[in-house]
Structures are given as structure tokens and as C-alpha cells.
Scaffold this motif. Structure first.
Motif: not given
Ligand code: SF4
Ligand code: SF4
Length: 276
Positions: A234-250
């Protein structure tokens, strides 16, 4: 004013609505014979004919030596199909009843200003993966689905549907544990079901993406995210949150006033590259 509130909390309100609707449907199946969804979170039937089987519970049964029926195998495939699209940990923030307990503990931590004192008791996020291995080993040794026997998720779910007994003590223990040990201590570090679902949903098509050009480094997302390690870019480059642990909570989307996060459909090739 009201519209602002609804928009600001759109993910939170939608998640709670879905969680309550699903629990109500299970409750109605037991109490009134509704046929929307019946069974429990390990093994269910939707509309009386679509099986849903929790892959982790089914694997424990397999290790325990139980005969895994065609229905259960088909149910696992249906769940894997959905997890492949929306992500395995979607279950955590949109279905699991324990999520309501742990998010309440996290919110209280914040109000009591305990949030910043994190790591008085600090433990690795990888413990959950070791508990997966231990659960499967114990299932094999004792010929029973080891984690299912003590799973707070199953206890909470059955408690809501059939009545709690002593089950509520598990939930109070998790609440106090999360309140006084570490932010999202249970869900972010220990729960093997969350860990297992993360592993099998890593390359799901629905992802949260971050736009660096909109990011003003307020760092509100870091305070809100239950799996903060996955926000390292975050803040370093535009990217996809590829971390498997994202819970899609928004939560990252809700707290960012600059709209630097959004939900997107992302193909596998882009995910492997990590960038948009
Ligand atoms: S990590 Fe475990 S307890 Fe927490 S929400 Fe996910 S499945 Fe439920
Ligand atoms: S990155 Fe966003 S959607 Fe994913 S877990 Fe963190 S706050 Fe939730």
C-alpha cells in the motif's frame, strides 16, 4: 446523512445481513422445516438438492478413515467452485458466526485503546497452518474429525440453531482472548478453518485491488484490516491484494476516503504478476 452512513458501512451492513439471513435459514430449517438450507456448516443441503460440504471437515473425516460419500464429495466440489471464484475466506467475513464475535472484540479493543498496545502477547500468523497439520494427524490417530469436535464455529452455529448449552463459554473465551491478547488473535492467527480456506482460495477471481495514485497514505486501511500483512505494498505501487488470507470484508474500501481500494475480477495471469 442516512445515505452517507449506509454507503460508508455498505460492506459491514451487507455482511451482517448475509450472516443473519444464513443463520435464520438454518434456524428455520430446524424449527419450521424450511428447505432453503439445512444441516450445519460442515455439511448442508441447499433447496433440498444441492449439497455443500466443508472441504476441511471432509478432509478430517477422510483422515479419520470415514467413508466419504459421493454426496459429500460433490458438496466439496461445489464449495471449491465458489471458493475458486470469490475466495475461501469469503466464508469468514460473510458467513461464519464467530466473525461477529471477533469483530466485536476488535472494535472494543479500539474503543478501549488497546489496539496500539498489540503484541503484549504476540504470536505468529502461521500457527493456524500448524494446527491444520495437527488436526489431520489427530484425526488419523483417533479416527475422528479432531477439529470438528472442538470447533467454535460449529459450536456457535449449532448453538444458534439448536440452543447453546455450555457452548457460549467458547465464544466468550474467544472474545476475551481477542480483546486482551492480540488484534484478531483467533481469526488472524489460530483458526485452522480460516487458514485452510485461505490456502484453497488463494487464486480466486474476485480480488481487492489498490490504486497507488489515489492513496494519500492516511494508513486507515492498516488500522482496519484484520490481515494487515497483506497490505505491504500500500502506498508503494498499485497492486492486487494477492495475499491468500484476505477475508473480503471490504473494511479497507470503507475506511479509505480516497477510494484507493475496490473489488475487481482479476485473472490468474495478472495475479501471478501481482500488478494491475
Ligand atoms: S478464521 Fe475461523 S472463526 Fe474466524 S471467521 Fe474464519 S472460519 Fe470463522
Ligand atoms: S485487504 Fe481489505 S478486504 Fe482484505 S482483509 Fe484486509 S480489509 Fe478486508
Amino acid at each position: 446523512m442516512m445515505n452517507n452512513f449506509l454507503y460508508k458501512h455498505r460492506f459491514f451492513l451487507s455482511r451482517r445481513l448475509v450472516q443473519i439471513a444464513i443463520l435464520t435459514a438454518y434456524f428455520g430449517a430446524n424449527a419450521y422445516g424450511w428447505s432453503i438450507v439445512s444441516g450445519d456448516l460442515s455439511s448442508s443441503i441447499v433447496f433440498g438438492f444441492i449439497p455443500l460440504s466443508d472441504p476441511f471437515a471432509s478432509l478430517q473425516m477422510f483422515f479419520a478413515g470415514a467413508v466419504v460419500s459421493v454426496d459429500i464429495l460433490f458438496g466439496v466440489l461445489v464449495v471449491l467452485f465458489f471458493y475458486g471464484i470469490i475466495g475461501g475466506r469469503f466464508f469468514c467475513s460473510w458467513v461464519c458466526p464467530v466473525n461477529i464475535v471477533t469483530e466485536s472484540a476488535s472494535d472494543l479493543r479500539k474503543k478501549l485503546n488497546l489496539q496500539e498496545k498489540e503484541s503484549e502477547i504476540s504470536f505468529s500468523r502461521n500457527i493456524r497452518y500448524w494446527i491444520i497439520v495437527i488436526s489431520l494427524l489427530l484425526s488419523f490417530i483417533f479416527s475422528l474429525a479432531a477439529f470438528e469436535m472442538i470447533s467454535p464455529i460449529g459450536i456457535a452455529h449449532r448453538g444458534i440453531i439448536f440452543g447453546f448449552g455450555f457452548g457460549w463459554t467458547f465464544l466468550v473465551t474467544i472474545f476475551l482472548f481477542d480483546l486482551f491478547s492480540q488484534k484478531y488473535g483467533w481469526c488472524g492467527h489460530i483458526c485452522p478453518l480460516g487458514g485452510f480456506n485461505a490456502l484453497i482460495g488463494k487464486y480466486s477471481l474476485i480480488k481487492v485491488v489498490h490504486d497507488k495514485d489515489k492513496c494519500l497514505l492516511s494508513m486507515e486501511c492498516f488500522k482496519a484490516c484484520p490481515e494487515v500483512d497483506i497490505l505491504e505494498m500500500v502506498g508503494k505501487e498499485s497492486h492486487i491484494i494477492t495475499g491468500a488470507t484476505c477475508i473480503k470484508c471490504g473494511r479497507c474500501i470503507e475506511v479509505c476516503d480516497n477510494d484507493a481500494f475496490k473489488v475487481s475480477v482479476v485473472g490468474l495471469a495478472k495475479q501471478l504478476k501481482g500488478k494491475l
